[in-house]
Enzyme design. Structure first.
Site, PDB file in Angstrom:
ATOM      1  N   CYS A   1       5.304   8.152  23.466  1.00  0.00           N
ATOM      2  CA  CYS A   1       6.239   7.285  24.185  1.00  0.00           C
ATOM      3  C   CYS A   1       6.465   5.975  23.449  1.00  0.00           C
ATOM      4  CB  CYS A   1       5.728   6.988  25.578  1.00  0.00           C
ATOM      5  SG  CYS A   1       4.760   8.312  26.257  1.00  0.00           S
TER       6      CYS A   1
ATOM      7  N   SER B   1      -4.295  -1.875   0.357  1.00  0.00           N
ATOM      8  CA  SER B   1      -3.247  -2.771   0.836  1.00  0.00           C
ATOM      9  C   SER B   1      -3.875  -4.082   1.278  1.00  0.00           C
ATOM     10  CB  SER B   1      -2.539  -2.093   2.012  1.00  0.00           C
ATOM     11  OG  SER B   1      -1.675  -2.992   2.644  1.00  0.00           O
ATOM     12  N   ALA B   2      -3.424  -5.201   0.694  1.00  0.00           N
ATOM     13  CA  ALA B   2      -4.110  -6.479   0.907  1.00  0.00           C
ATOM     14  C   ALA B   2      -3.992  -6.999   2.335  1.00  0.00           C
ATOM     15  CB  ALA B   2      -3.574  -7.520  -0.077  1.00  0.00           C
ATOM     16  N   HIS B   3      -2.876  -6.719   3.002  1.00  0.00           N
ATOM     17  CA  HIS B   3      -2.724  -7.345   4.323  1.00  0.00           C
ATOM     18  C   HIS B   3      -3.600  -6.661   5.376  1.00  0.00           C
ATOM     19  CE1 HIS B   3       0.195  -4.656   6.567  1.00  0.00           C
ATOM     20  NE2 HIS B   3       0.134  -4.103   5.402  1.00  0.00           N
TER      21      HIS B   3
ATOM     22  N   GLY C   1       0.822  -1.197   0.000  1.00  0.00           N
ATOM     23  CA  GLY C   1       0.000   0.000   0.000  1.00  0.00           C
ATOM     24  C   GLY C   1       0.861   1.255   0.000  1.00  0.00           C
ATOM     25  N   THR C   2       1.966   1.203   0.717  1.00  0.00           N
ATOM     26  CA  THR C   2       2.877   2.349   0.763  1.00  0.00           C
ATOM     27  C   THR C   2       3.416   2.670  -0.624  1.00  0.00           C
ATOM     28  OG1 THR C   2       3.492   1.965   3.065  1.00  0.00           O
ATOM     29  CG2 THR C   2       5.082   3.148   1.703  1.00  0.00           C
TER      30      THR C   2
ATOM     31  N   GLN D   1      -7.889   1.245   4.787  1.00  0.00           N
ATOM     32  CA  GLN D   1      -8.580   0.732   5.964  1.00  0.00           C
ATOM     33  C   GLN D   1      -9.993   0.237   5.659  1.00  0.00           C
ATOM     34  OE1 GLN D   1      -7.370   0.017   8.861  1.00  0.00           O
ATOM     35  NE2 GLN D   1      -5.350   0.902   8.476  1.00  0.00           N
TER      36      GLN D   1
END
Lengths: 460, 460
Positions: B320, B194-196, B69-70, B177
């Site tokens: 954090c 993005s498939a995952h 996807g990136t 998403q």
């Protein structure tokens, strides 16, 4: 059904399959996360990186996993060029690199940089002195494959690495074809490879960048893989790639000896069995599993289909099999015949019987294709006699122009001239190559009203 | 062991696993080759493309498979910007896009272009009118996510698409998403996914470019995937991605209803069970499976580790837990509390009992972390009285500055001023957020000799 195109992609190695299956369950989470699934994924990724780095001959933190060998080359070359932009914008490559390297060079030229393409000899090998002479004060990067993907010739990586080191130029070695067979001479600054060439899965390339090599990753920032390969890593595939690299390396010495003998048999027998064939590529300094030859008066696509019908899967660098209608840049750079080109690259585990069967089938298949195209008989020679002749092959594609030339060469007296008019790009390579094989004199080419006039003087 | 981070990566869907295994044997060859293994691979690739295009809502020839996807976002944005370079070099994005979009924007700025980041409301949603106002005559591209990855808020894609169409600006929708839950409003010009995220394997992203959208792929030429995604395709992963998208879509309506009810339970119960919690994101227009909340006086990393020890895998946008020490850009853009931030994203098939167990465990875990950090009791209030106070929190990280502020606010009279000195980036977000939650007045910040002075007036 023998598959003889391992240089394109190899079926998954059993070890890769096993590792892939195991890590589908263990390695699907994000290795950057703090929870247990993420930590487990991180452990797998670290172990895969260590094993692969050992096989490559580098430190784990020098190695990034990319989505393919092509991406490793694109991103590696772009990053190395950007890292040395102050030095200059000149790239040196061999003329027979993978298209991903050559296209990176074209992108550099389109962006105002310059590229030197070092020529190769008829065996497809660069001369180290010639390569060294191409390095300039403004050379940002040099690239050289470890071995050629089309003809199997090994390149003089160690000598070229010495020359690059002396000139202060980083050397990128494209090890795609050879990494499964053994490590590369360690003189490289950057190294790339592709897992599906050694029986790993698709989706995994390698980009190693030695510490101290200037590198500035291009494109948007992404923190993964040392900032050199954006996107969520395909961990199961990476684990499978690492496991299979280790496995093929363990078998490499023995299997290389076996395949080398099989290839030697093909190299020796094909010219005995099939008339008018040129075996190309270095006979000794070569990949163990790969042999390429070209058959006169045959078009590569028809030959491939005919071999496919007989159950053999091979590839070809002939113009007739590519969408561009141009012969492979490798064969062109070597100056060898491109028509009827066949690359046989044996997968691991291939049997001697399969190779014998190929040698049994090939002569008949070539003869049938030649028959269909009306190719001249090997004896050759015409009957009538006229001083000079013009053959109009305009609009006809490889191998027809060469077939028509061969048919009429006997019709002119020794010393007479045949002019072939052709608008097929392959003729530029294949007519001179035919002259070389036949002992005829290639006089040269000149622009014609349509296409190009290729002139051949009969000498025998 | 409940895994509640499906928005990061989902375990492989059983259908994906099955399809992957089947195509390891059938789909390893190069689909561009002419022999039977290549033709078989081509058939698989074509079928996967058709099925995926149908789920996306586009033509098969508009859809390219990318390695992630990136990469789809990086290459899609770069290609769309280059295709409209003559129009201008201005990019519009929402302030809460995925980092791959924001980093693409930074790359554009570094290269001389400009970016407008459209703000969001406290629910994380852009105002369509505000988005429309950001479009300019030189806007080359607009990008908007279908739903936010950190807080689940759905964006007004249809309204923004209308505005973009009216302005003649192509809209890229990042559907990472939401695509597993259903198709996106069809007003997009480019779409990525993005498939995952939907239970497919890693290594597969989608980049759809509608016919008629100007697009000029960047980087070296490569003929694969319409020239939009270089490199050998990972066919088994692509087949698995296509099969699982179809499978999750078939279950989507039912599973969305079920998970929506579970998330509603978390949204309602967490503030009842845990004091000083802010649930963030739109309560209604949201992804079915995702809920995010922030806990005062807790640091995200400690909370994540504590939940991990109890068997729950969640993620956090707290400073954090990130290597940059900055709170998530999404929470910052929303102006909500970032400390003690927890994102729960339920995977398909999660049981009601697992969610109940989480609600049972969470209050104790938060209380323990607060105890360890010496956080003030919910009742709050100090004892001594002094007009104004300065709290030196220099060198202390989130959530300590807010804890120290909360401890002393009762020590000044109503109308009195507490100044917190802090060099922690998260304080800029969390001190105003605390004031909002506590009914105190946030006066403002000023540079101090070291760090920043944050001033708070006691109102209750």
């Amino acid at each position: 059904m023998p598959y003889f195109d391992a240089a394109s992609a190899a079926p998954l190695h059993p070890v890769a399959r096993q590792a892939l299956l195991a890590s589908l369950d263990e390695g699907w989470a994000d290795p950057a996360r703090l929870y247990r699934e993420g930590r487990r994924a991180r452990l797998l990724l670290d172990a895969a990186r260590e094993a692969t780095a050992e096989a490559v001959g580098c430190r784990p933190d020098e190695l990034a996993f990319t989505p393919s060998g092509t991406r490793a080359l694109h991103d590696g070359i772009a990053g190395a060029l950007a890292g040395r932009r102050r030095t200059g914008r000149h790239l040196v490559v061999s003329a027979v690199e993978h298209s991903a390297v050559l296209h990176s060079g074209e992108a550099l030229e389109a962006d105002g940089g310059s590229v030197t393409r070092v020529p190769v000899d008829r065996a497809g090998r660069v001369d180290p002195a010639g390569y060294a002479a191409a390095l300039r004060p403004d050379t940002a990067l040099a690239a050289l494959q470890s071995a050629n993907h089309e003809v199997g010739t090994e390149q003089p990586v160690a000598e070229v690495a010495d020359a690059c080191r002396a000139a202060g130029v980083p050397l990128l070695v494209d090890a795609a074809q050879s990494l499964g067979w053994g490590p590369v001479d360690p003189g490289w600054s950057l190294l790339t490879a592709s897992a599906h060439k050694w029986g790993g899965p698709a989706g995994v390339g390698l980009l190693a960048v030695r510490k101290g090599t200037r590198f500035a990753a291009r494109g948007p920032v992404d923190e993964r893989e040392s900032g050199r390969a954006p996107g969520f890593p395909d961990l199961p595939a990476i684990v499978a790639a690492a496991a299979s690299l280790r496995a093929v390396r363990a078998e490499a010495a023995e299997e290389a000896t076996r395949l080398r003998a099989l290839v030697d048999r093909v190299r020796a027998r094909v010219p005995e069995l099939v008339p008018d064939v040129e075996v190309v590529g270095d006979p000794v300094r070569r990949l163990p599993h790969l042999v390429t030859f070209s058959c006169l008066y045959v078009d590569g696509e028809t030959l491939l289909h005919a071999l496919d019908r007989e159950g053999f899967s091979v590839s070809s660098g002939s113009s007739c099999t590519s969408s561009t209608l141009e012969p492979s840049h490798v064969l062109r750079a070597m100056g060898v015949l491109s028509e009827g080109n066949v690359r046989v690259s044996l997968p691991r585990g291939v049997s001697s019987e399969e190779v014998e069967e190929f040698l049994r089938v090939l002569p008949r298949v070539v003869a049938e294709v030649r028959d269909r195209l009306g190719a001249p008989s090997p004896a050759g020679g015409g009957s009538g006699m006229s001083a000079d002749l013009v053959v109009d092959s305009l609009g006809k594609r490889c191998p027809i122009p060469v077939i028509e030339l061969a048919k009429v060469i006997g019709d002119v007296p020794v010393g007479g001239l045949v002019t072939v008019l052709s608008d097929d790009e392959a003729a530029r390579l294949d007519i001179p190559a035919w002259c070389g094989m036949r002992g005829q004199e290639y006089v040269g080419e000149a622009p014609a009203e349509r296409g190009v006039a290729y002139r051949v003087r009969r000498r025998v």
